[in-house]
Design a protein around this motif. Structure first.
Motif, mmCIF file in Angstrom:
data_model
loop_
_atom_site.group_PDB
_atom_site.id
_atom_site.type_symbol
_atom_site.label_atom_id
_atom_site.label_comp_id
_atom_site.label_asym_id
_atom_site.label_seq_id
_atom_site.Cartn_x
_atom_site.Cartn_y
_atom_site.Cartn_z
ATOM 1 N N GLY A 135 0.804 -1.212 0.000
ATOM 2 C CA GLY A 135 0.000 0.000 0.000
ATOM 3 C C GLY A 135 0.833 1.255 0.000
ATOM 4 O O GLY A 135 0.291 2.360 -0.058
ATOM 5 N N GLY A 136 2.156 1.108 0.079
ATOM 6 C CA GLY A 136 3.031 2.273 0.104
ATOM 7 C C GLY A 136 3.215 2.881 -1.273
ATOM 8 O O GLY A 136 2.951 2.249 -2.297
ATOM 9 N N SER A 137 3.678 4.121 -1.304
ATOM 10 C CA SER A 137 3.907 4.781 -2.583
ATOM 11 C C SER A 137 5.171 4.280 -3.271
ATOM 12 O O SER A 137 5.319 4.433 -4.487
ATOM 13 N N ILE A 170 12.830 5.494 -9.632
ATOM 14 C CA ILE A 170 13.656 4.332 -9.288
ATOM 15 C C ILE A 170 14.816 4.829 -8.433
ATOM 16 O O ILE A 170 15.470 5.819 -8.764
ATOM 17 N N ILE A 171 15.067 4.141 -7.337
ATOM 18 C CA ILE A 171 16.178 4.481 -6.448
ATOM 19 C C ILE A 171 16.944 3.194 -6.161
ATOM 20 O O ILE A 171 16.337 2.151 -5.888
ATOM 21 N N TYR A 172 18.275 3.267 -6.224
ATOM 22 C CA TYR A 172 19.074 2.098 -5.907
ATOM 23 C C TYR A 172 20.309 2.517 -5.120
ATOM 24 O O TYR A 172 20.724 3.674 -5.160
ATOM 25 N N SER A 173 20.884 1.553 -4.397
ATOM 26 C CA SER A 173 22.020 1.848 -3.524
ATOM 27 C C SER A 173 23.179 0.910 -3.828
ATOM 28 O O SER A 173 23.066 -0.013 -4.642
ATOM 29 N N ARG A 223 5.519 2.628 -6.733
ATOM 30 C CA ARG A 223 4.553 1.523 -6.897
ATOM 31 C C ARG A 223 3.689 1.708 -8.140
ATOM 32 O O ARG A 223 3.403 0.733 -8.864
ATOM 33 N N SER A 224 3.286 2.925 -8.422
ATOM 34 C CA SER A 224 2.449 3.153 -9.608
ATOM 35 C C SER A 224 3.194 2.786 -10.892
ATOM 36 O O SER A 224 2.572 2.335 -11.867
ATOM 37 N N LEU A 225 4.528 2.948 -10.903
ATOM 38 C CA LEU A 225 5.319 2.567 -12.077
ATOM 39 C C LEU A 225 5.325 1.048 -12.242
ATOM 40 O O LEU A 225 5.135 0.534 -13.356
ATOM 41 N N ILE A 226 5.534 0.326 -11.148
ATOM 42 C CA ILE A 226 5.536 -1.137 -11.230
ATOM 43 C C ILE A 226 4.173 -1.658 -11.682
ATOM 44 O O ILE A 226 4.074 -2.581 -12.501
ATOM 45 N N GLU A 227 3.113 -1.068 -11.156
ATOM 46 C CA GLU A 227 1.773 -1.510 -11.549
ATOM 47 C C GLU A 227 1.510 -1.207 -13.016
ATOM 48 O O GLU A 227 0.874 -1.995 -13.723
ATOM 49 N N ARG A 228 2.027 -0.052 -13.485
ATOM 50 C CA ARG A 228 1.804 0.331 -14.888
ATOM 51 C C ARG A 228 2.480 -0.625 -15.854
ATOM 52 O O ARG A 228 1.945 -0.902 -16.949
ATOM 53 N N ILE A 229 3.644 -1.166 -15.480
ATOM 54 C CA ILE A 229 4.352 -2.072 -16.399
ATOM 55 C C ILE A 229 3.974 -3.532 -16.162
ATOM 56 O O ILE A 229 4.499 -4.427 -16.826
ATOM 57 N N GLY A 230 3.076 -3.783 -15.208
ATOM 58 C CA GLY A 230 2.540 -5.135 -15.052
ATOM 59 C C GLY A 230 3.255 -6.017 -14.049
ATOM 60 O O GLY A 230 3.062 -7.240 -14.070
ATOM 61 N N GLY A 231 4.065 -5.433 -13.155
ATOM 62 C CA GLY A 231 4.725 -6.238 -12.124
ATOM 63 C C GLY A 231 5.765 -7.178 -12.707
ATOM 64 O O GLY A 231 6.380 -6.923 -13.753
#
Length: 484
Positions: free
Chosen positions: A250-252, A283-286, A325-333
């Motif tokens: 449920g997070g952003s 997208i954020i990465y470390s 999360r909206s990006l992942i949902e838009r590309i279909g997980g």
């Protein structure tokens, strides 16, 4: 067009040419805390900018305190070394051995002559071992102690920075689970619960584990309302399980975490601070390293900022990878059929669906990847399958981008990848500029490789001579000019 031309210059002119070295990442060069002064995005609100400034101010205080601590340690070490040096130089032994030291300093062979071959070989072996094993491990351990270890004061400052945040985005951690060894599962969940940043939720999907302890361990943590758990009725492999966990989020923003890995306690704070500083990040990465069963860390990967070419060689995002999360949902997980490289496929598709400026790199180690001696991971068991899935993901990316290229195994690293772009019908001219002064042997070798061992025809070589005086070099120039 001639493929070879020559140009002579004065020394002064050539001195003005400089090759700027690429900044190399190293233990000493890496930093735990990031410097202040990163500009907020233009579209961010005044309130968000104020919160971001407060966070950056706290980070500056962290960095200043750490530098002060390092300076104090360096001064103490310097004082102790000076005391030891004075004791040596004023000793009777030092005065008596002065003639012998003078001889050894003047004649290097004398230093070798006083050692036996056996002792020399033994010392060489010890040095080689330390260089390859012990020294590198010690260096990283020292780097961790100096740059990547939180003090109580650091924790206090981080809590104050969190309290000053005008917004606290919820970060959903997606964790698929299947027959995880009990200890590692407990430690992975505990590392999430120990986060200094409180606005998180852990979304766990048990992919129909057959070992009873998995259900018992998950039940123990079910009382924590921030932990969401779903048990799949049948095993669907990691892609299906990851999508089941993603459905709980449920997070952003969504962070990906394996079921046996470890998050340092400040990881999610750094992610939240990055989101506030760059509210349009998708997208954020470390950076990341490895951790063994005894908690010892090794093999740090200090990454570059977003590099789309490097991304086609291997999954440089990997851990810790965080997505809107909206990006992942838009590309279909996650796409089933890409098991073993599902995160690579997701990263490529997400990068294709956003802009390069929305991909942010945090130059800090925020993820410890578990290194097992006895437990074999899926990617290790099914390396060929995972590699094939990765190459299909890369091929899909090339097709989405409309690039005339293909992917093949890397010539030296078979599990890495090499993208070969098609040469255009009209080949562009490539100019190779070689500055030189004498050393005909090196220049001859260089020219031989370019002119006779390169399978690209449309090129020219420009030799810039910096006042060569050597006879052989001048003769080589004459040979080259007459053979054009």
């Amino acid at each position: 067009m001639d493929r070879l031309s020559s140009m002579s210059t004065s020394s002064a002119a050539t001195d003005s040419l400089r090759c700027a070295p690429l900044p190399a990442k190293s233990f000493e060069g890496a930093r735990f805390f990031r410097p202040e002064g990163r500009p907020a995005d233009a579209a961010s609100s005044a309130e968000a900018r104020a919160g971001s400034t407060a966070v950056e101010r706290r980070r500056s205080l962290f960095q200043l305190r750490r530098l002060e601590e390092k300076l104090a340690r360096a001064r103490a070490e310097n004082t102790e070394l000076a005391r030891r040096l004075e004791a040596i130089e004023t000793s009777t032994f030092w005065r008596l051995t002065a003639p012998a030291r003078a001889i050894l300093a003047r004649y290097p062979l004398a230093r070798l002559a006083i050692r036996s071959p056996f002792r020399a070989a033994r010392e060489l072996g010890v040095w080689a071992w330390r260089k390859s094993k012990g020294q590198s491990a010690d260096r990283y351990a020292n780097w961790i102690a100096e740059n990547d270890t939180l003090s109580d004061a650091d924790r206090g400052d981080i809590r104050m920075a969190i309290a000053a945040m005008t917004e606290r985005p919820t970060i959903s951690i997606v964790m698929p689970v299947f027959n995880t060894p009990q200890r590692y599962l407990r430690e992975a969940i505990a590392s999430v619960r120990a986060q200094l940043y409180p606005n998180w939720e852990l979304c766990i999907a048990d992919d129909a584990s057959t070992q009873a302890h998995v259900g018992r361990v998950l039940a123990e943590f079910a009382s924590d309302k921030r932990i969401k758990i779903v048990r799949r009725a049948r095993n669907g492999n990691i892609c299906a399980a990851s999508n089941s966990a993603l459905a709980l989020a449920g997070g952003s923003f969504v962070a990906l975490m394996d079921h046996d890995d470890h998050l340092p306690e400040h990881a999610l704070y750094e992610i939240a601070a990055e989101i506030l500083a760059h509210p349009h990040a998708d997208i954020i990465y470390s950076d990341e390293d490895r951790i063994d069963d005894k908690g010892r860390r090794s093999k740090p990967y200090f990454k570059t900022d977003w590099n789309p070419e490097l991304m086609l060689g291997h999954n440089m995002l990997s851990h810790l990878g965080v997505y809107r999360r909206s990006l992942i949902e838009r590309i279909g997980g996650f796409r089933e059929g890409y098991e073993g490289s599902q995160d690579y496929d997701l990263a490529l598709r997400a990068a294709d669906a956003t802009q390069p400026g929305a991909i942010r790199h945090i130059p800090a180690i925020l993820y410890h990847w578990r290194k097992h001696k006895t437990v074999v991971s899926f990617s290790e068991q099914q390396l060929a399958r995972c590699t094939a899935a990765a190459r299909r993901a890369i091929a899909d990316h090339l097709e989405r981008r409309g690039l005339d290229a293909h992917v093949e195994p890397h010539p030296q690293l078979s599990s890495w990848h090499r993208v070969v772009n098609a040469v255009p019908d009209r080949q562009p001219l490539v100019s190779v500029i070689i500055p030189t002064r004498d050393r005909a042997d090196l220049l001859r070798q260089c020219l031989d490789g370019i002119l006779r061992r390169t399978d690209y025809d449309r090129l020219e070589v420009i030799v810039v001579d910096n006042d060569s005086r050597d006879k052989d070099t001048r003769q080589l120039f004459a040979e080259l000019l007459t053979s054009r």
